[in-house]
Design an enzyme around this catalytic site. Structure first.
Site, PDB file in Angstrom:
ATOM      1  N   HIS A  44       1.450   8.919   6.624  1.00  0.00           N
ATOM      2  CA  HIS A  44       2.354   8.105   7.446  1.00  0.00           C
ATOM      3  C   HIS A  44       3.481   8.904   8.073  1.00  0.00           C
ATOM      4  O   HIS A  44       4.193   8.404   8.926  1.00  0.00           O
ATOM      5  CB  HIS A  44       2.966   6.980   6.600  1.00  0.00           C
ATOM      6  CG  HIS A  44       1.977   5.936   6.214  1.00  0.00           C
ATOM      7  ND1 HIS A  44       1.640   5.689   4.906  1.00  0.00           N
ATOM      8  CD2 HIS A  44       1.231   5.091   6.949  1.00  0.00           C
ATOM      9  CE1 HIS A  44       0.745   4.727   4.860  1.00  0.00           C
ATOM     10  NE2 HIS A  44       0.467   4.346   6.082  1.00  0.00           N
ATOM     11  N   HIS A  95       2.261   6.994   2.280  1.00  0.00           N
ATOM     12  CA  HIS A  95       1.854   8.348   1.882  1.00  0.00           C
ATOM     13  C   HIS A  95       2.102   9.391   2.961  1.00  0.00           C
ATOM     14  O   HIS A  95       2.594   9.075   4.045  1.00  0.00           O
ATOM     15  CB  HIS A  95       0.392   8.355   1.425  1.00  0.00           C
ATOM     16  CG  HIS A  95      -0.564   7.855   2.468  1.00  0.00           C
ATOM     17  ND1 HIS A  95      -0.882   8.591   3.579  1.00  0.00           N
ATOM     18  CD2 HIS A  95      -1.256   6.682   2.568  1.00  0.00           C
ATOM     19  CE1 HIS A  95      -1.741   7.906   4.317  1.00  0.00           C
ATOM     20  NE2 HIS A  95      -1.978   6.739   3.734  1.00  0.00           N
ATOM     21  N   LYS A 129       0.877  -1.184   0.000  1.00  0.00           N
ATOM     22  CA  LYS A 129       0.000   0.000   0.000  1.00  0.00           C
ATOM     23  C   LYS A 129       0.907   1.223   0.000  1.00  0.00           C
ATOM     24  O   LYS A 129       2.033   1.160   0.473  1.00  0.00           O
ATOM     25  CB  LYS A 129      -0.863   0.023   1.265  1.00  0.00           C
ATOM     26  CG  LYS A 129      -1.934  -1.047   1.344  1.00  0.00           C
ATOM     27  CD  LYS A 129      -3.216  -0.593   0.670  1.00  0.00           C
ATOM     28  CE  LYS A 129      -4.284  -1.657   0.652  1.00  0.00           C
ATOM     29  NZ  LYS A 129      -4.794  -1.950   1.986  1.00  0.00           N
TER      30      LYS A 129
HETATM   31  N1  ARG Z   1      -0.760  -0.870   9.922  1.00  0.00           N
HETATM   32  C1  ARG Z   1      -1.684  -0.047  10.625  1.00  0.00           C
HETATM   33  C2  ARG Z   1      -2.206   1.055   9.707  1.00  0.00           C
HETATM   34  O1  ARG Z   1      -1.562   1.417   8.756  1.00  0.00           O
HETATM   35  C3  ARG Z   1      -1.083   0.605  11.832  1.00  0.00           C
HETATM   36  C4  ARG Z   1      -0.595  -0.361  12.863  1.00  0.00           C
HETATM   37  C5  ARG Z   1      -0.611   0.227  14.211  1.00  0.00           C
HETATM   38  N2  ARG Z   1      -0.048  -0.635  15.206  1.00  0.00           N
HETATM   39  C6  ARG Z   1      -0.709  -1.564  15.880  1.00  0.00           C
HETATM   40  N3  ARG Z   1      -0.052  -2.285  16.747  1.00  0.00           N
HETATM   41  N4  ARG Z   1      -1.980  -1.803  15.677  1.00  0.00           N
HETATM   42  O2  ARG Z   1      -3.277   1.586   9.987  1.00  0.00           O
END
Ligand code: ARG
Length: 570
Positions: free
Chosen positions: A133, A130, A127
């Site tokens: 982030h 962007h 993905k």
């Molecule tokens: N990958 C998730 C996102 O892009 C964020 C992860 C956050 N960390 C966690 N331990 N849930 O939304």
């Protein structure tokens, strides 16, 4: 370094019966307006204990302590005792301390022996990485640096989003419409386009969804072909993410993301069942959280597959067992508040007494001046493009302004990327903000370039002073030459810097450091404009150079905590 508040509390202690030293320390204020002194004691609360009117108390305390050597002047104004410290003694102590500690100025051993995990960035593979982030990435990195500086044993984790049913869809789409060369050339753009195509096509032909589900099951069972494709998507995505991390100077100790926990979840499903927390709901398993005013959490779907939340439960327990953390910090957008409330509550219900040592550190949204980005509509703004553009524009500014540098490329990178980082850390993290190029790259505002430029200016003064004078300053100086109001204001800000770091750590708020770095830069520039630093008289010159070294050191250490470079020429 001595603590002035403690020293003053020692002096006040005999005057205030009935209060302990700690309580007195807590009462001492640092007035925002220097006309009220460097420190002030409000006497309202003392009225009860001392059974006198507050202004009377202030008056008698002021008279009793005014002869103390650490004060230049003590006044009582209404109910306040305003204390002005002896500027020479203060400057001597503060500047001497910074010169001695150098790069370690502001460091402490507050966290010695305690492990803190900082989880940040955590993008989803395949993905776009962007502009949204940037927040978790940069705020998380700064929080890590602050905790590291405070002496904690830190572990940086990138909890990659690398697992879930979407990988069934992606593999399915790749097999139908993808090709290897394109993925190698532009992994995320290509994989994303296949994924989008999957959604378009599956609307026309729902059988695609079944195909994707079957593929995901094969992946879950570790079938070789699917595993290889998934691994390859992950590797290629990481290559792309790492380009951005390199630009930002960010590294991680672990990339154990969601997939890492894929085989660790059955244990928790069982534990939940044994504790009677699991409830069946149309074939799925949920945990009810009504008692805590939270909606139920879905733990396994009717097809048995686990969810994002299940993996977070497994991850927290794994981290406790593997690292035995003192704190486990998650720097994740505020949109996920509910998710974190739910799973931390579940971990607590499972009986893990450390559940509340898991802390969610939320932050607000970033949007672009020309409207928000939306992945669906394809209007994605890649973080890498933003950073590259910042570097390009900085290069132009450097050329126009005739900036003093031997290496335009390097300086443009340090300043351009630093500008984006600084901008990101300028507001309270919880606030939404609008990304504006004018704000980011402004050399005059309260920006990264402004602070870096101030630091470079200090370096230039030191070069002009010459090595011999710098060496003399480090060996010793007569602080009576750095007692002007502007010099004193600067010394005070430098003195407060270590406490500012502690506060920023306690509040998980890098913007507190950013604010203070700007204040120090402004105070330094005022000192530079108001005073002649490289004067004829050597003793005076040496003392002023000592203050310049101290300011430069504190600003540089501050920039370091934000994750920025401090170029010496600009
Ligand atoms: N990958 C998730 C996102 O892009 C964020 C992860 C956050 N960390 C966690 N331990 N849930 O939304």
């Amino acid at each position: 370094m001595i603590s002035y508040k403690e020293k003053i509390a020692d002096i006040l202690d005999p005057q205030i019966e009935g209060l302990g030293k700690e309580e007195i320390v807590a009462m001492i204020e640092s007035p925002a307006d220097s006309k009220m002194g460097d420190y002030a004691l409000p006497c309202f609360k003392l009225a009860k204990i001392l059974r006198k009117a507050p202004p009377m108390i202030a008056k008698s305390i002021a008279e009793a302590i005014e002869g103390e050597a650490i004060f230049e002047k003590v006044e009582s104004v209404n109910a306040y005792v305003n204390m002005f410290v002896s500027k020479a003694e203060f400057a001597g102590a503060v500047v001497g301390d910074v010169l001695e500690k150098g790069d370690a100025y502001g460091r402490s051993d507050l966290g010695a022996g305690r492990k803190v995990i900082v989880e940040y960035s955590s993008p989803n593979i395949a993905k776009p990485f962007h502009i949204g982030h940037i927040r978790s990435t940069v705020i998380g990195n700064s929080i890590y640096k602050i905790y590291d500086f405070l002496g904690y044993d830190t572990i940086r984790i990138n909890h990659l989003g690398d697992y879930g049913t979407q990988f069934g869809k992606m593999i399915c789409a790749y097999r139908r419409w993808g090709n290897r060369e394109d993925v190698i050339k532009a992994p995320i753009k290509s994989l994303l386009s296949y994924y989008t195509k999957f959604h378009e096509e599956s609307e026309k032909d729902p059988r695609l969804e079944d195909e994707a589900r079957a593929i995901f099951t094969r992946l879950e069972h570790g079938e070789k072909e699917e595993m290889e494709l998934w691994q390859w998507f992950r590797d290629e995505s990481l290559k792309e993410f790492n380009r951005v991390y390199d630009m930002l100077g960010i590294t991680f100790d672990s990339y154990a993301g969601e997939s890492f926990y894929s085989d660790k979840m059955p244990r928790f499903v069982k534990e939940l069942e044994e504790k009677g927390l699991l409830e069946e709901d149309k074939g799925a398993n949920i945990v009810r959280l009504d008692e805590y005013d939270l909606p139920p959490a879905l733990i396994t779907k009717s097809d048995g597959s686990t969810l994002y939340i299940t993996r977070d439960i497994a991850a927290a327990v794994y981290r406790k067992e593997h690292y035995d953390f003192y704190k486990n910090i998650y720097v994740v957008a505020s949109q996920q508040n509910l998710h974190f409330q739910q799973w931390i509550q579940i971990v607590e219900l499972l009986g893990y007494d450390w559940a509340r040592d898991c802390v969610h550190i939320p932050f607000g949204l970033v949007s672009m001046e020309d409207g928000t980005m939306s992945t669906r509509e394809g209007r994605v703004i890649f973080l890498e493009d933003v950073l590259n553009r910042a570097v390009e524009q900085t290069k132009q500014i450097i050329r126009e302004k005739n900036v003093n540098t031997e290496n335009i490329e390097e300086t443009a990178k340090e300043v351009g990327i630093g500008a984006v980082v600084f901008n990101e850390l300028s507001n309270y993290r919880i606030k939404d903000y609008v990304f504006s190029w004018d704000n980011v790259l402004n050399f005059e505002g309260e920006t990264g370039p402004y602070v870096q430029y101030t630091h470079a200016r200090a370096c230039s003064i030191l070069r002009n002073a010459g090595e011999e004078i710098v060496a003399k300053a480090k060996a010793g100086f007569d602080a009576k030459y750095i007692t002007s109001e502007t010099a004193h204001t600067l010394s005070k800000l430098i003195y407060e810097f270590p406490d500012v770091i502690v506060e920023a750590g306690e509040k998980y708020e890098p913007s507190i450091v950013t604010r203070h770095v700007v204040d120090m830069a402004q105070a330094f520039n005022k000192f530079y404009h108001d005073e002649h630093i490289l004067v004829e008289d050597e003793a005076e010159k040496v003392a002023k150079v000592a203050l310049v070294i101290a300011a430069r050191t504190a600003i540089k250490n501050g920039l370091g905590l934000l994750g920025m470079k401090a170029p010496e020429k600009m």
